[in-house]
Structures are given as C-alpha cells and as structure tokens.
Design a protein around this motif. Structure first.
Motif, PDB file in Angstrom:
ATOM      1  N   ILE A 142      -4.680  -3.849   4.592  1.00  0.00           N
ATOM      2  CA  ILE A 142      -3.906  -3.026   3.675  1.00  0.00           C
ATOM      3  C   ILE A 142      -3.723  -1.644   4.284  1.00  0.00           C
ATOM      4  N   ILE A 143      -2.471  -1.178   4.355  1.00  0.00           N
ATOM      5  CA  ILE A 143      -2.202   0.145   4.917  1.00  0.00           C
ATOM      6  C   ILE A 143      -1.735   1.128   3.838  1.00  0.00           C
ATOM      7  N   LYS A 144      -1.434   0.613   2.645  1.00  0.00           N
ATOM      8  CA  LYS A 144      -1.138   1.490   1.512  1.00  0.00           C
ATOM      9  C   LYS A 144      -1.492   0.744   0.237  1.00  0.00           C
ATOM     10  N   ASN A 145      -2.073   1.468  -0.727  1.00  0.00           N
ATOM     11  CA  ASN A 145      -2.531   0.826  -1.954  1.00  0.00           C
ATOM     12  C   ASN A 145      -2.375   1.782  -3.129  1.00  0.00           C
ATOM     13  N   TYR A 192       1.633  -1.531  -6.244  1.00  0.00           N
ATOM     14  CA  TYR A 192       1.943  -2.366  -5.087  1.00  0.00           C
ATOM     15  C   TYR A 192       1.023  -1.991  -3.928  1.00  0.00           C
ATOM     16  N   LEU A 193       0.877  -2.933  -2.992  1.00  0.00           N
ATOM     17  CA  LEU A 193       0.137  -2.693  -1.762  1.00  0.00           C
ATOM     18  C   LEU A 193       1.054  -3.022  -0.586  1.00  0.00           C
ATOM     19  N   THR A 194       0.838  -2.368   0.543  1.00  0.00           N
ATOM     20  CA  THR A 194       1.559  -2.699   1.770  1.00  0.00           C
ATOM     21  C   THR A 194       0.559  -3.220   2.787  1.00  0.00           C
ATOM     22  N   ILE A 195       0.865  -4.366   3.405  1.00  0.00           N
ATOM     23  CA  ILE A 195      -0.009  -4.948   4.429  1.00  0.00           C
ATOM     24  C   ILE A 195       0.709  -4.978   5.773  1.00  0.00           C
ATOM     25  N   ILE A 224      -8.625 -12.578  -6.136  1.00  0.00           N
ATOM     26  CA  ILE A 224      -7.184 -12.381  -5.992  1.00  0.00           C
ATOM     27  C   ILE A 224      -6.817 -10.907  -5.900  1.00  0.00           C
ATOM     28  N   ILE A 225      -5.716 -10.646  -5.173  1.00  0.00           N
ATOM     29  CA  ILE A 225      -5.172  -9.305  -5.012  1.00  0.00           C
ATOM     30  C   ILE A 225      -3.792  -9.204  -5.651  1.00  0.00           C
ATOM     31  N   GLY A 226      -2.928 -10.174  -5.361  1.00  0.00           N
ATOM     32  CA  GLY A 226      -1.574 -10.129  -5.891  1.00  0.00           C
ATOM     33  C   GLY A 226      -0.681 -11.166  -5.225  1.00  0.00           C
ATOM     34  N   TYR A 260       5.761  -6.148   8.226  1.00  0.00           N
ATOM     35  CA  TYR A 260       5.045  -5.627   7.074  1.00  0.00           C
ATOM     36  C   TYR A 260       5.456  -6.398   5.826  1.00  0.00           C
ATOM     37  N   SER A 261       4.598  -6.337   4.810  1.00  0.00           N
ATOM     38  CA  SER A 261       4.899  -6.979   3.531  1.00  0.00           C
ATOM     39  C   SER A 261       4.412  -6.088   2.396  1.00  0.00           C
ATOM     40  N   VAL A 262       5.157  -6.142   1.291  1.00  0.00           N
ATOM     41  CA  VAL A 262       4.765  -5.431   0.071  1.00  0.00           C
ATOM     42  C   VAL A 262       4.219  -6.462  -0.909  1.00  0.00           C
ATOM     43  N   VAL A 263       3.055  -6.166  -1.477  1.00  0.00           N
ATOM     44  CA  VAL A 263       2.363  -7.076  -2.385  1.00  0.00           C
ATOM     45  C   VAL A 263       2.409  -6.519  -3.800  1.00  0.00           C
ATOM     46  N   GLN A 264       2.883  -7.327  -4.740  1.00  0.00           N
ATOM     47  CA  GLN A 264       2.797  -6.948  -6.149  1.00  0.00           C
ATOM     48  C   GLN A 264       1.360  -7.157  -6.605  1.00  0.00           C
TER      49      GLN A 264
END
Length: 271
Positions: free
Chosen positions: A106-109, A117-120, A140-142, A151-155
């Motif tokens: 995770i690079i942003k949370n 949202y989180l960015t991986i 679970i995270i999302g 990169y991916s954005v996680v809900q």
C-alpha cells in the motif's frame, strides 16, 4: 501589491485562456467515457509514481515495525503448517487451483473519509483487474476499483458504497457487510435473522457467495448487536481484525474461474 495587480492585468489574456482551457477539458472528460477513462488512468500513473516515492522514504523509517509484522506473520504461518486442522480452517484457498494471490504494498491509504480508498503498487501488467478482492494476513481490505499499468486503487471496506457478502463462521447464515462511516475499527453486518444464536466474540468471515472473495476469509469478531426496528434482523457491529490505519502489505485475489462464472450467470439473466 500594485505590482501583483499590474502583472495579472498585463497577462489577463493568458490567464483567461488557461481558465477556458481547464473548463473545456473538464467538460470533455465529464461528457465522454473514453476521455474520462484515459484521464483516470493517466492520473493513476502520475499520482502512483509520486505516492510510490513518498512510500519508499516512509517505508525506510518504518522498517523495524514492518519486520516485526513479518516475523509475527511467519510465526503464525509456521504454526499453521504444524497443525493441519488449523490450516484447513483458516486458509481455505489453494493457490494451485481456483485462486492465486498477487502480493502488493500500500502506497496511499485513507480511513477517515466517507468513501475511503487505498492505492497499491501493482496493476494491469501483473494481471490485476477491477472487482478482485484484496486481503492482508489479518483479513479483508477491500475490492479493486480501478487500475493502471503499474498501480491499482482499492475501494476500502471503510467505504459507504462497500457491500460485501459475509457470514457467521461455521454456519450457513450470511448477510451484507457495510460501513456506517463512524469508526474505522468497526463495520456492520446486516440481514442476519433474529432466530440465529449469536454472541459477542463470534467470528465473522466472508460468505463465498460471489466471485470476489473465497469463503471463510477472516473479517472480524462481533462487538455488539441489536434487533432492527422491524425486529426481524440483527444489526451487528463487527470489530475488524485488520487495523485499517496501519496496514502495509496486501494480497490481491485472482479467481481463475471468475470470467467463466460471470459468463454463465449472464446467460441465465439474458434468457
């Protein structure tokens, strides 16, 4: 002050051009799906690179904590390997069959907003797609919401739009996991009938009723519960196993049978 005003007056045509350009670009992006998609992917690429650089610096200073977490995880996994029954109970996925895991950081949370949202640091180039489940060693995270090449954005589960199928462990009763936007440590489980015998401390896991998460992935434990106004269902507060304010490493779940299942279900809907 007069010099600043004079500067803007001298360059008013240029600033007007910039303003009109930004407005027209915004209208184009909002009204065209293709342009909006390209803009989002470009933004993910730019911000992803920036977040990755910041994350590299912060990760260096947090190596001690991360190493401790890895040691604890290794300890837990070694214990599972020595106890076959616990392996079957706690790790239902067999990565050689239907599910594979892709590791990421995770690079942003965010965890204090209405929709978090989180960015991986992994994306399409490694096979990550929208609607893939994301977990950590604790639960679970999302769900993957958007991707670029790297990169991916996680809900996050801490999102007002999040709805995840969940159940009481070792039962066939399941409901919907949502978030009431109040406390990042807790989520809520709805639609569990009042005839179900539940108690504080019971474990909540994924229900496996979708192609996103396999059955029995850990979520949390029941903190408290009450009957809804209709007195037919419980509203259950679930304390997450994950500390959503302090999570670094995740696994993206790739269901190799997902497309086949969705295609089959769509055929039924079309009939």
């Amino acid at each position: 002050m007069q010099n600043i005003i004079a500067f803007f007056l001298r360059n008013r045509i240029f600033f007007l051009f910039i303003l009109l350009f930004v407005v027209s670009l915004s209208l184009t992006i909002q009204s065209h799906t293709y342009h909006r998609s390209k803009f989002i992917n470009s933004a993910n690429w730019l911000t992803g690179g920036l977040y990755a650089s910041v994350n590299d610096i912060s990760s260096y200073f947090g190596l001690r904590d991360q190493n401790q977490q890895l040691l604890e995880e290794n300890k837990r996994l070694r214990g599972l390997l020595m106890n076959q029954d616990e392996v079957i109970d706690s790790i239902p996925m067999d990565s050689t069959k239907q599910f594979n895991l892709i590791t990421a950081s995770i690079i942003k949370n965010s965890f204090k907003k209405t929709n978090n949202y989180l960015t991986i640091n992994k994306g399409k180039s490694l096979g990550i797609e929208n609607d893939m489940g994301v977990i950590s060693s604790q639960g679970i995270i999302g769900i993957i919401d958007n991707t670029s090449a790297n990169y991916s954005v996680v809900q996050s589960v801490l999102n007002s739009l999040s709805e995840i199928n969940a159940s009481l462990k070792n039962t066939s009763y399941f409901g919907t996991l949502v978030w009431n936007q109040k406390d990042y440590r807790y989520v809520q489980l709805t639609d569990i009938p009042k005839n179900v015998n539940i108690k504080k401390g019971d474990t909540i896991v994924t229900g496996g009723m979708s192609t996103i998460f396999p059955k029995d992935i850990l979520i949390g434990t029941i903190e408290n519960f009450e009957l809804t106004t209709s007195d037919n269902y419980y509203n259950i507060s679930v304390k997450l196993f994950n500390d959503m304010a302090n999570v670094k490493h995740v696994y993206v779940i790739k269901n190799k049978d997902r497309k086949e299942i969705i295609q089959l279900e769509n055929q039924i809907k079309d009939e």
